[in-house]
Design an enzyme around this catalytic site. Structure first.
Site, short mmCIF file in Angstrom:
data_model
loop_
_atom_site.label_atom_id
_atom_site.label_comp_id
_atom_site.label_asym_id
_atom_site.label_seq_id
_atom_site.Cartn_x
_atom_site.Cartn_y
_atom_site.Cartn_z
N LEU A 162 -5.08 4.40 7.68
CA LEU A 162 -5.58 4.80 6.36
C LEU A 162 -5.72 3.61 5.42
O LEU A 162 -6.50 3.65 4.48
CB LEU A 162 -4.64 5.83 5.73
CG LEU A 162 -4.42 7.13 6.53
CD1 LEU A 162 -3.38 7.99 5.84
CD2 LEU A 162 -5.73 7.89 6.68
N ASP A 286 5.74 -1.37 -9.67
CA ASP A 286 4.38 -1.65 -9.22
C ASP A 286 3.43 -0.54 -9.66
O ASP A 286 2.63 -0.04 -8.88
CB ASP A 286 4.35 -1.81 -7.70
CG ASP A 286 3.10 -2.54 -7.21
OD1 ASP A 286 2.41 -3.14 -8.05
OD2 ASP A 286 2.82 -2.50 -6.01
#
Length: 498
Positions: A162, A286
């Site tokens: 993916l 993040d």
């Protein structure tokens, strides 16, 4: 002279414990493992326990003979080895011309090879057949299975890739027992440490916390596995809930920027998930559009009432935070250094390598993300230099440029201005952000920047002053930058795609 021959017993199976030393006991089996055929018409194969190694191939001189048009005379070699617990495993080395595949990935000829675990899939070229290996010690009774820890490949079947990134690849996988589709983040190999058992115990403790996290706006952790891949290194498989509607990043790219009411609904959910993490003492570190995933429920007919200000064909959009806690799996220093390589969303205290930063780093990144959603480009970038992007962040040098911000109300500029504060002590925390007036006011109020004149804003007037873009400055939108990277083949790998 007697013609009777002396009988020699070779590899006689022992069915009871054989004392090897005062510290341990092992079982000795005639066969150390069995290859269960996954190819119709191919028989199962017993692997003998041969200390000098086992050769598998087409030649009659091999210890294990297999057939196939493209199978080499000596296709691979299996070697016995033991881990720190004196558990014996097999290392496999490719000797072939046409390839040996482990879990659907080509191994590559020659050393070092990989360690085989129960559940691994082995394929001998194209015609030699596919097999699932199972160690004899792992064929356990129902009672033993209660405490038996399965390997990743015993529990899951890997599927398509993916995404990929600096420290991991993401693949789809299917749960063998339930059939559920999940996402698996496979970290690049790490060297085995001498105190590996201590590190695994610490990691397991952290993992237990992450698995216990349960919030509708956070991607769910399901499990993790640490698997040796050769004599010198291991890799971590992190099993996660799979999202099917892509990233917030792609939504911004497709639309250039988001509507104000749409952005508000997305950020209500984002801040709800972030507040949950912070209350559990987890810092994300993040926050960026690539790590905000979307689960979109389509609208089945025009009369169906939407849950929010979504696009015409969308009934509901669920926002989920991904990739939190990843520093636990790739190492604190490596994780921070990776962040510093792409600092557009990184708080100033991270850039200065301050190891004492708090949850406030997430609030800075949230402010950058909110800015990007509303205008389509980041507040800090090389395109806005001078000064450099790093110095822009360290000094909090940004502005709300005209005409991009002309139609956006001062109230949301006030929120951004209280998130993009260099001094972390003065920066909004998540509770203050959630309680900001922008989320309380009616969506109809924000349609005009003039409606905030009567509000008491928390920012100084100079902080939310709108300025015209300098003649030599042109912000580069997220969409333009993405298209440019695609055209020049420099698109940054991203491993957050789930």
């Amino acid at each position: 002279m007697s013609l009777s021959r002396k009988r020699v017993l070779v590899d006689k199976p022992v069915t009871e414990d054989v004392p090897i030393s005062s510290k341990r006991q092992v079982f000795k089996y005639k066969n150390i493992a069995k290859l269960y055929s996954a190819t119709l018409g191919k028989p199962h194969i017993n692997i003998p326990r041969k200390p000098t190694g086992i050769i598998i191939g087409r030649s009659s001189t091999c210890d294990v003979k297999i057939t196939g048009d493209d199978v080499s005379s000596k296709h691979c070699q299996l070697t016995l080895t033991a881990n720190e617990n004196q558990r014996e495993y097999l290392y496999i080395i490719d000797l072939s011309s046409n390839g040996l595949y482990i879990n659907d990935e080509k191994l590559g000829k020659g050393p070092p090879g990989v360690l085989l675990r129960s559940g691994d899939k082995i394929a001998f070229a194209k015609t030699g057949g596919s097999y699932i290996i199972r160690y004899t010690e792992d064929i356990v009774s129902k009672e033993q299975s209660k405490t038996y820890k399965k390997t990743f490949f015993e529990d899951y079947i890997l599927g398509n890739q993916l995404g990929s990134g600096h420290y991991a690849v993401v693949k789809e996988a299917r749960d063998r027992s339930t059939g559920d589709i999940v996402a698996v983040k496979i970290f690049h190999p790490n060297k085995q440490a001498t105190n590996r058992s201590t590190e695994e115990a610490k990691l397991q403790q952290e993992m237990n916390l992450l698995i216990s996290i349960n919030h509708p706006n956070i991607v769910k952790f399901i499990s993790h596995y640490i698997e040796p891949i050769n004599q010198h290194s291991v890799t971590t498989y992190l099993v996660l809930e799979k999202m099917n509607s892509g990233e917030l990043f792609q939504r911004i790219i497709n639309k250039s920027k988001l509507r104000q009411n749409e952005t508000k609904s997305i950020f209500r959910q984002l801040l709800s998930g972030l507040q949950y993490l912070h209350e559990n003492n987890i810092i994300h570190r993040d926050i960026k559009p690539e790590n905000i995933l979307l689960d979109i429920t389509p609208r089945t007919n025009p009369q169906q009432k939407q849950t929010g200000p979504w696009d015409e064909n969308e009934y509901d959009v669920r926002v989920k935070i991904a990739d939190f806690g990843l520093a636990k799996f790739i190492g604190e220093l490596k994780f921070t250094n990776t962040l510093c390589g792409t600092p557009a969303y990184v708080a100033p205290e991270v850039l200065t390598n301050d190891r004492t930063y708090t949850t406030k780093v997430d609030m800075w990144s949230t402010g950058v993300l909110l800015y990007v959603c509303l205008c389509g480009f980041p507040p800090f970038s090389d395109e806005l230099a001078p000064p450099s992007m790093r110095d822009q962040i360290l000094n909090g040098a940004y502005a709300f440029y005209s005409p991009y911000w002309d139609d956006i109300g001062d109230v949301v500029l006030d929120l951004i201005s209280n998130l993009l504060v260099v001094d972390a002590n003065e920066r909004f925390d998540v509770k203050q952000a959630v309680e900001h007036y922008w989320f309380i006011e009616q969506d109809t109020v924000e349609s005009s920047s003039d409606t905030t004149d009567s509000l008491v804003l928390s920012s100084e007037p100079s902080q939310i002053k709108r300025i015209a873009v300098r003649s030599n400055t042109q912000p580069l939108s997220l969409r333009d930058k993405y298209v440019s990277e695609i055209n020049f083949g420099t698109e940054t790998d991203r491993s957050s795609i789930l």
